[in-house]
Design a protein around this motif. Sequence first.
Motif: not given
Length: 660
Positions: A1-20
Amino acid sequence: MRSDVIQTLLVANRGEIACRIFRTCRDLGITTVAVYSDADDGALHVREADLAVRLPGAAPADTYLRGDLVVAAALAAGADAVHPGYGFLSENAAFAAAVQDAGLVWVGPPVKAIELMASKTRAKGLMAGAGVPLLAPVDPATAGEDDLPLLLKAAAGGGGRGMRIVRELGSLPSELLAAAAEAASAFGDGEVFAEPYVERGRHVEVQVMADEHDTVWALGTRDCSLQRRHQKVIEEAPAPGLDDALRARLHEAATAAARAVGYRGAGTVEFLVSADGRPYFLEMNTRLQVEHPVTEAVFGLDLVALQLRVAEGGALGPTPPSPSGHAVEARLYAEDPARDWQPQTGALLALDVPDAPGLRLDTGYTGGDTIGVHYDPMLAKVIAHAPTRAEAVRLLARALERARIHGPVTNRELLVRSLRHPDFTAARLDTGFYDRHLAALTAPAAGRDPARAALAAALAAAVRTTASGGPVPTRFGAWRNVPSGPQVKRYRSEPDGAEHEVAHRTPRTGTPEPHDAPGVRVRSVTPDRVTLELDGVARHFTVTADGVRVYVDTDAASYTFTVLPRFTDPATHTEPGSLLAPMPGTVVRLAEGLATGAPVEAGQPLIWLEAMKMEHRILAPASGTLTALHAAPGHQVEVGALLAVVQEDPAAIPVPEETA
């Protein structure tokens, strides 16, 4: 089974949804990376991120829509995953593939699923094969009177762009051209299709969540029927008034749609429900929706956390949790509903929404930020959750009513009045709600009293002037029994333009009081708070002054005033017939054949401006001749810029019958 533990996430967006999304990442211990344009330098989502990478430029096409720059930013910041949010590149299959080709985890559905659902025409064919109910397409080339009304839609996009309602066959060719032009401008694809327009239809959608272990959840329904320009304004979950059989059918169709494309992650299957209760597939949004918080509230879930879990290869439970209560969301926009929903820009001085159990605020702005011209005018989403629909609606309306929002005009009052409208409270919902009720909802409201609010502003100003060492009542020599003359202040109410003149005097007590205002007694006055007794009832006014603008908030209404000088400056007058830009924006097109000397008719669209993801028509103010034209496609204009001048033709003015 694949397992990719996310340590650092970039949000390719702005404003309200990025903050959320950042909020969930903080809860999960994930490092966050923001990207930002030059116009967003210092924006809230940049301030809240752990790391931030600049995308040079301001326009979306140069920044947030540049997938290559976003992927490079993720690699530069050491991110191992990318979340697209909604809008921009969130449903761009090529971007999803580029993220994965760079060795990054894509927090979204498979590329193939995005491709299959990217074109509405292709998606409808796929859904027909899966047994999902559809509206039969109509060929515009052979459409007849029996096919009317028609709805024209862009095949490659959403958000109301490239969408037109056609009620007369004669207007079909021009509307097809206009829809195709707008679709090509917004999505780079001018394909447009037609289908029957369902009068009084409801927009109902189903939230789905799927993992790679063949589990698909159907997380209830949402009603998103209250829309302006085919864009949602108020959403709620569950959709009220649906019987169990219809809910089951919608859930089954949404699950079938997800399975048909091998879906994974969060997505939304949208339906149009006719007045007689028949559902028709509209489209599948292969991303998180703006209105996802109402589903989160009802099911007690964090959909972003589930997206991350699924992206890491994790599994959903066999069944979703049981729903509880009702949730309603209102989108707070910087726009003027009474003026064709014109977006507003400028400094946002305050954005304070009451904090109470059951209330949630998702926003990309705080007081002190600036609302610019490049992006969507949504300021925030306010969500209320309560045991019943009536309680949730009451809580949300009151929270919006009591909010302090100082700066550009917003749709706040429209939201409050919509939530309290008899059709809404009785759940008589359909997409034509604002077509029928907008005039009444934007008319002066009963119970508003701008004259008393202006009085409070004047009294607070008098105390503020005295406190700052300004003019004070002066005594020369011995005591004189000569009362001082009243001071006069003038205010213009925004945005309706009504003027209010307030006369007041300051007696020897030092507390200013109104001049000739029966039924009013001043209880207390400070520079920022005034209490007046009006016909025996004490009412409080909170006053905030910012230059020539004054904001007055009461427990049930808010007012914005511009302080007017005692004398009008003649230089501020403009030539009669001048067409001024109501907002900063880009001239996208002119009326066919428009040139100096051309005859025009009153109400004729002359110029189209694009600002904040919306097109706005500039209409001829009267019938006559175009004597000047200062606009051309591609021109960037500032608010108040002179676009054209129409010289009115006196012969076109109707003559009253008694004079003729």
